[in-house]
Design a protein around this motif. Sequence first.
Motif, short mmCIF file in Angstrom:
data_model
loop_
_atom_site.label_atom_id
_atom_site.label_comp_id
_atom_site.label_asym_id
_atom_site.label_seq_id
_atom_site.Cartn_x
_atom_site.Cartn_y
_atom_site.Cartn_z
N LEU A 218 0.81 -1.21 0.00
CA LEU A 218 0.00 0.00 0.00
C LEU A 218 0.84 1.27 0.00
N ASN A 219 2.10 1.15 0.42
CA ASN A 219 2.99 2.30 0.47
C ASN A 219 3.99 2.31 -0.68
N MET A 220 3.76 1.47 -1.70
CA MET A 220 4.65 1.38 -2.85
C MET A 220 3.89 1.71 -4.13
N THR A 221 4.64 1.97 -5.21
CA THR A 221 4.00 2.00 -6.50
C THR A 221 3.52 0.58 -6.82
N LYS A 222 2.60 0.44 -7.76
CA LYS A 222 2.10 -0.89 -8.11
C LYS A 222 3.24 -1.78 -8.62
N GLU A 223 4.13 -1.20 -9.42
CA GLU A 223 5.23 -2.00 -9.96
C GLU A 223 6.15 -2.50 -8.85
N ASP A 224 6.47 -1.62 -7.91
CA ASP A 224 7.31 -2.04 -6.78
C ASP A 224 6.58 -3.06 -5.92
N GLY A 225 5.28 -2.88 -5.77
CA GLY A 225 4.49 -3.84 -5.02
C GLY A 225 4.50 -5.21 -5.67
N PHE A 226 4.43 -5.24 -6.99
CA PHE A 226 4.51 -6.52 -7.71
C PHE A 226 5.87 -7.19 -7.45
N ARG A 227 6.94 -6.41 -7.50
CA ARG A 227 8.27 -6.98 -7.24
C ARG A 227 8.35 -7.54 -5.82
N TYR A 228 7.80 -6.79 -4.87
CA TYR A 228 7.85 -7.24 -3.47
C TYR A 228 7.04 -8.52 -3.30
N GLU A 229 5.85 -8.56 -3.91
CA GLU A 229 5.03 -9.76 -3.86
C GLU A 229 5.79 -10.95 -4.43
N ALA A 230 6.44 -10.78 -5.58
CA ALA A 230 7.16 -11.88 -6.21
C ALA A 230 8.29 -12.40 -5.32
N LEU A 232 8.42 -12.36 -1.99
CA LEU A 232 7.86 -13.15 -0.90
C LEU A 232 7.28 -14.46 -1.42
N PHE A 233 6.65 -14.40 -2.58
CA PHE A 233 6.12 -15.60 -3.22
C PHE A 233 7.23 -16.64 -3.43
N GLY A 234 8.37 -16.17 -3.91
CA GLY A 234 9.50 -17.07 -4.14
C GLY A 234 10.04 -17.67 -2.87
#
Length: 260
Positions: A218-230, A232-234
Motif C-alpha cells: 500500500l505504500n509502494m507503486t504498483k510495480e514495486d508492489g509486484f516486485r515485493y510480492e514476487a 515473498l512468493f518465491g
Amino acid sequence: MEYKNLLIENDNGIVTLTINRPQALNSLNSETLTELGCALYQLEYDPAAKVIILTGAGEKAFVAGADIKEMSEMSAYEGHQFGRKGQNVMLAMGKMRTPLIAVVNGFALGGGLELALGCDFIYASAKAKLGFPEVTLGIMPGFGGTQNLPRLIGPNKANELIFTGKVITADKALAWGIANEVFPPEELMARAKETAAAIAGVGLLGVAYAKDAIANGLNMTKEDGFRYEASLFGVLFATADQKEGMGAFVEKRKAAFTGK
C-alpha cells in the motif's frame, strides 16, 4: 506475565484477547496500552497462537475510547507521549505476522475504533456503534485514526466521520467498508471463531507473507508492489509448508501445516 486489564484464552490456537475494564467501558488508559503492547509481543512469538480475536468485556463496549479522565489532566507533552504510546500499539499490530480479527460487540469510539482498525478486519454486532467523537472534546484522533481510516475507506468518508464526530451504526460501517460483516449479538463471537478456525487451518506462513505484502504494498507503486510480492512468493517455495501443501493437493489428502 499476569495482566490487570486483559484476559487471554487460547482454544486450539485461536486466542481471544479481551480488554477487561467493563466498569470503564474498556477505555484505554496508559496502563492498558502498556499491557496490550506486552501481550501482543508475547502472542506474536507464541507458536501456539495462530489467530487472535480482539474484543471487549461485557455487552456494552468493545472499547469506548481512550480514558478521558486520564487525558483531561495532560499537558501538551504528555498528550503527545500518550498518542505515541497508542500509535506504537497500532503499528505493532500492523507488523504482526499473526492475523488479528476485531470483534466489535458494542461501542467502538475514538481509541476503540482505532484499535479495531489496527486489526486485519472487523466483525461487528448489529448493536455496535462506531465513530471518532474526539472533535467534540476539542481534540482529534491520536492513535492512528487519521491515517488508517482514509486508507481503508478513502478520504471523503473519513473526513465526514472525523470532522463531525458523529457515531454511526454497524450497518453503516458495513456499507462504508469499515466492517467486513455484521451479525446478531448472540452469533458474533461464534461466527468470528469460525473464520479464525478457517485461517488457523491453512498455511500460516502464506497468510503472514500475504499480510506483509498487502501492508507494505500500500505504500509502494504498483510495480514495486509486484516486485515485493514476487520476492515473498518465491521465498515461500523454500518452506516445508509449501512442500506439504502442494504435496497434499497432488496426493488428494488434507495438508498438515507446521508453520515452517
